[in-house]
Design a protein around this motif. Structure first.
Motif, PDB file in Angstrom:
ATOM      1  N   LEU A  54      43.001  -1.596 -25.139  1.00 47.43           N
ATOM      2  CA  LEU A  54      43.645  -3.402 -26.118  1.00 47.43           C
ATOM      3  C   LEU A  54      41.689  -3.998 -26.220  1.00 47.43           C
ATOM      4  CD1 LEU A  54      46.213  -4.775 -23.626  1.00 47.43           C
ATOM      5  CD2 LEU A  54      46.036  -3.749 -25.687  1.00 47.43           C
ATOM      6  N   ARG A  55      41.802  -4.619 -27.045  1.00 46.73           N
ATOM      7  CA  ARG A  55      40.026  -5.706 -27.524  1.00 46.73           C
ATOM      8  C   ARG A  55      40.353  -6.756 -26.348  1.00 46.73           C
ATOM      9  NH1 ARG A  55      43.264  -6.093 -32.185  1.00 46.73           N
ATOM     10  NH2 ARG A  55      43.522  -8.249 -32.115  1.00 46.73           N
ATOM     11  N   PRO A  56      39.306  -7.403 -26.206  1.00 43.06           N
ATOM     12  CA  PRO A  56      38.524  -8.002 -25.281  1.00 43.06           C
ATOM     13  C   PRO A  56      39.704 -10.420 -25.708  1.00 43.06           C
ATOM     14  CG  PRO A  56      36.150  -7.972 -26.059  1.00 43.06           C
ATOM     15  CD  PRO A  56      37.818  -6.969 -26.562  1.00 43.06           C
ATOM     16  N   ASP A  57      40.204  -9.987 -26.645  1.00 40.38           N
ATOM     17  CA  ASP A  57      40.581 -11.497 -26.933  1.00 40.38           C
ATOM     18  C   ASP A  57      42.693 -10.394 -26.065  1.00 40.38           C
ATOM     19  OD1 ASP A  57      42.567 -10.782 -29.545  1.00 40.38           O
ATOM     20  OD2 ASP A  57      40.480  -8.838 -29.489  1.00 40.38           O
ATOM     21  N   GLN A  58      42.472  -9.730 -26.443  1.00 46.93           N
ATOM     22  CA  GLN A  58      44.006  -9.111 -26.076  1.00 46.93           C
ATOM     23  C   GLN A  58      44.514  -9.106 -24.017  1.00 46.93           C
ATOM     24  OE1 GLN A  58      43.870  -5.560 -28.581  1.00 46.93           O
ATOM     25  NE2 GLN A  58      45.437  -6.388 -29.637  1.00 46.93           N
ATOM     26  N   VAL A  59      42.906  -8.735 -24.354  1.00 46.89           N
ATOM     27  CA  VAL A  59      43.368  -8.776 -22.724  1.00 46.89           C
ATOM     28  C   VAL A  59      43.416  -9.996 -21.727  1.00 46.89           C
ATOM     29  CG1 VAL A  59      41.667  -8.085 -20.884  1.00 46.89           C
ATOM     30  CG2 VAL A  59      42.124  -5.944 -22.774  1.00 46.89           C
ATOM     31  N   LEU A  60      42.828 -11.425 -22.689  1.00 49.37           N
ATOM     32  CA  LEU A  60      42.383 -12.509 -22.440  1.00 49.37           C
ATOM     33  C   LEU A  60      44.362 -12.784 -22.199  1.00 49.37           C
ATOM     34  CD1 LEU A  60      39.446 -14.092 -23.092  1.00 49.37           C
ATOM     35  CD2 LEU A  60      40.120 -13.815 -21.316  1.00 49.37           C
ATOM     36  N   GLN A  61      44.479 -12.530 -24.285  1.00 45.09           N
ATOM     37  CA  GLN A  61      46.064 -12.899 -23.779  1.00 45.09           C
ATOM     38  C   GLN A  61      47.222 -12.719 -22.942  1.00 45.09           C
ATOM     39  OE1 GLN A  61      46.668 -15.423 -26.271  1.00 45.09           O
ATOM     40  NE2 GLN A  61      48.439 -15.485 -24.932  1.00 45.09           N
ATOM     41  N   VAL A  62      46.957 -11.173 -22.538  1.00 39.47           N
ATOM     42  CA  VAL A  62      47.797 -10.781 -21.601  1.00 39.47           C
ATOM     43  C   VAL A  62      47.685 -11.802 -20.196  1.00 39.47           C
ATOM     44  CG1 VAL A  62      48.370  -9.034 -20.091  1.00 39.47           C
ATOM     45  CG2 VAL A  62      48.486  -8.934 -22.924  1.00 39.47           C
ATOM     46  N   MET A  63      46.329 -12.147 -19.880  1.00 37.56           N
ATOM     47  CA  MET A  63      46.518 -12.586 -18.802  1.00 37.56           C
ATOM     48  C   MET A  63      47.083 -14.319 -18.627  1.00 37.56           C
ATOM     49  SD  MET A  63      44.226 -10.285 -16.469  1.00 37.56           S
ATOM     50  CE  MET A  63      43.292  -9.244 -16.588  1.00 37.56           C
ATOM     51  N   LYS A  64      46.806 -14.537 -20.039  1.00 36.66           N
ATOM     52  CA  LYS A  64      46.585 -15.726 -19.720  1.00 36.66           C
ATOM     53  C   LYS A  64      48.838 -15.973 -20.247  1.00 36.66           C
ATOM     54  CE  LYS A  64      42.509 -17.328 -23.168  1.00 36.66           C
ATOM     55  NZ  LYS A  64      42.513 -17.867 -23.614  1.00 36.66           N
ATOM     56  N   ASN A  65      49.281 -14.953 -20.150  1.00 40.54           N
ATOM     57  CA  ASN A  65      50.706 -14.911 -20.152  1.00 40.54           C
ATOM     58  C   ASN A  65      51.074 -14.615 -18.866  1.00 40.54           C
ATOM     59  OD1 ASN A  65      50.639 -14.783 -22.804  1.00 40.54           O
ATOM     60  ND2 ASN A  65      51.309 -13.200 -23.412  1.00 40.54           N
ATOM     61  N   LEU A  66      50.168 -13.917 -18.224  1.00 44.03           N
ATOM     62  CA  LEU A  66      50.440 -13.353 -16.820  1.00 44.03           C
ATOM     63  C   LEU A  66      51.119 -14.800 -16.077  1.00 44.03           C
ATOM     64  CD1 LEU A  66      50.861 -11.647 -14.788  1.00 44.03           C
ATOM     65  CD2 LEU A  66      48.614 -12.013 -14.057  1.00 44.03           C
ATOM     66  N   MET A  67      49.769 -16.493 -16.108  1.00 50.49           N
ATOM     67  CA  MET A  67      50.106 -16.964 -15.438  1.00 50.49           C
ATOM     68  C   MET A  67      49.991 -18.370 -16.736  1.00 50.49           C
ATOM     69  SD  MET A  67      48.536 -15.613 -12.181  1.00 50.49           S
ATOM     70  CE  MET A  67      48.698 -17.240 -10.793  1.00 50.49           C
ATOM     71  N   PRO A  68      51.175 -19.015 -17.340  1.00 49.37           N
ATOM     72  CA  PRO A  68      50.351 -19.969 -18.290  1.00 49.37           C
ATOM     73  C   PRO A  68      49.822 -21.421 -18.218  1.00 49.37           C
ATOM     74  CG  PRO A  68      52.825 -18.919 -18.356  1.00 49.37           C
ATOM     75  CD  PRO A  68      52.095 -18.035 -17.154  1.00 49.37           C
ATOM     76  N   LYS A  69      50.237 -21.837 -16.984  1.00 48.12           N
ATOM     77  CA  LYS A  69      49.619 -23.020 -16.701  1.00 48.12           C
ATOM     78  C   LYS A  69      48.970 -22.571 -15.482  1.00 48.12           C
ATOM     79  CE  LYS A  69      54.493 -25.052 -17.038  1.00 48.12           C
ATOM     80  NZ  LYS A  69      54.151 -25.699 -18.197  1.00 48.12           N
ATOM     81  N   GLN A  70      48.483 -21.720 -15.161  1.00 45.92           N
ATOM     82  CA  GLN A  70      46.868 -21.263 -14.032  1.00 45.92           C
ATOM     83  C   GLN A  70      45.748 -21.218 -14.530  1.00 45.92           C
ATOM     84  OE1 GLN A  70      49.374 -19.952 -10.903  1.00 45.92           O
ATOM     85  NE2 GLN A  70      50.108 -21.745  -9.895  1.00 45.92           N
ATOM     86  N   THR A  71      44.852 -21.438 -13.678  1.00 41.74           N
ATOM     87  CA  THR A  71      43.646 -20.224 -14.275  1.00 41.74           C
ATOM     88  C   THR A  71      44.432 -19.015 -13.702  1.00 41.74           C
ATOM     89  OG1 THR A  71      42.554 -22.512 -13.618  1.00 41.74           O
ATOM     90  CG2 THR A  71      41.672 -20.439 -13.624  1.00 41.74           C
ATOM     91  N   VAL A  72      43.550 -18.062 -14.090  1.00 43.70           N
ATOM     92  CA  VAL A  72      43.357 -16.582 -13.676  1.00 43.70           C
ATOM     93  C   VAL A  72      42.148 -16.073 -13.140  1.00 43.70           C
ATOM     94  CG1 VAL A  72      44.758 -14.447 -13.889  1.00 43.70           C
ATOM     95  CG2 VAL A  72      45.623 -16.717 -14.880  1.00 43.70           C
ATOM     96  N   THR A  73      42.225 -16.065 -12.024  1.00 45.95           N
ATOM     97  CA  THR A  73      41.131 -15.568 -11.450  1.00 45.95           C
ATOM     98  C   THR A  73      40.913 -13.253 -11.178  1.00 45.95           C
ATOM     99  OG1 THR A  73      40.530 -17.137 -10.140  1.00 45.95           O
ATOM    100  CG2 THR A  73      39.380 -15.185  -9.422  1.00 45.95           C
ATOM    101  N   VAL A  74      40.197 -12.773 -12.216  1.00 43.33           N
ATOM    102  CA  VAL A  74      40.369 -11.348 -11.943  1.00 43.33           C
ATOM    103  C   VAL A  74      39.033 -11.031 -10.941  1.00 43.33           C
ATOM    104  CG1 VAL A  74      40.125  -9.347 -12.855  1.00 43.33           C
ATOM    105  CG2 VAL A  74      41.617 -11.434 -14.267  1.00 43.33           C
ATOM    106  N   GLY A  75      39.392 -10.149 -10.599  1.00 45.25           N
ATOM    107  CA  GLY A  75      37.710 -10.242  -9.275  1.00 45.25           C
ATOM    108  C   GLY A  75      37.656  -7.858  -9.692  1.00 45.25           C
TER     109      GLY A  75
END
Length: 184
Positions: A54-75
């Motif tokens: 995946l491209r960076p923008d696609q990874v971000l989209q998957v992350m946003k879809n994971l929790m659409p109304k919250q900030t996603v924290t990735v360590g």
């Protein structure tokens, strides 16, 4: 997020993707060094379990879809020098994190807000030595930089004990006859 996915063939990524799906592990394939992405349709919805790099923008989209109304924290965790800081740099608009071929460049935790709704946390490599480890073991484990060795013999002995000598000869293109002559 599995970095360095460009080192795997498409067939290998499919097999690993299937394995992770069966073990209920959410995985995305990524490459911090890959600049051009071939064959990825701009309009395809990507999700966990895809064997596509995946491209960076696609990874971000998957992350946003994971929790659409919250900030996603990735360590980002892993051994030293696996590409944690390089991966985060691919998501940033400008290169902010220093990277090095020498383990231990990242000394403390750093947070970066990406795309407005993802927080990426970069930290130092996680290798905890045990009490039985000598300096050679810690260098081979990526805990200490190689330039901390004053003598290479113990590290080479340990390396040869872990990796069959035949593999080293083949990998570096050393002829066995040349090694046998050097021993005499």
């Amino acid at each position: 997020l599995l970095n360095k996915a460009d080192l795997l063939s498409q067939e290998q990524r499919v097999i690993w993707s299937q394995y992770f799906l069966e073990s209920d592990t959410k995985v995305l394939f990524f490459s911090a060094t890959l600049e051009e992405f071939e064959g990825i349709d701009e309009h395809v919805d990507v999700e966990f379990g895809s064997s596509t790099i995946l491209r960076p923008d696609q990874v971000l989209q998957v992350m946003k879809n994971l929790m659409p109304k919250q900030t996603v924290t990735v360590g980002f965790t892993g051994y030293p020098n696996v590409g944690k800081s390089s991966t985060i740099n691919r998501f940033l608009t400008s290169k902010k994190l220093q990277v090095s071929a020498t383990p231990g460049k990242t000394k403390h935790f750093q947070t970066h807000i990406i795309g407005g709704s993802c927080v990426f946390i970069d930290g130092p490599g996680l290798v905890i030595p045990n009490l039985n480890m000598d300096r050679a073991s810690m260098v081979l484990g990526g805990i200490l930089p190689i330039d901390t060795l004053s003598e290479y013999g113990p590290a080479m002995d340990l390396l040869c004990a872990k990796i069959p000598f035949e593999h080293l000869l083949n990998h570096y293109g050393i002829m066995k006859s040349a090694v046998l002559k050097a021993k005499k």
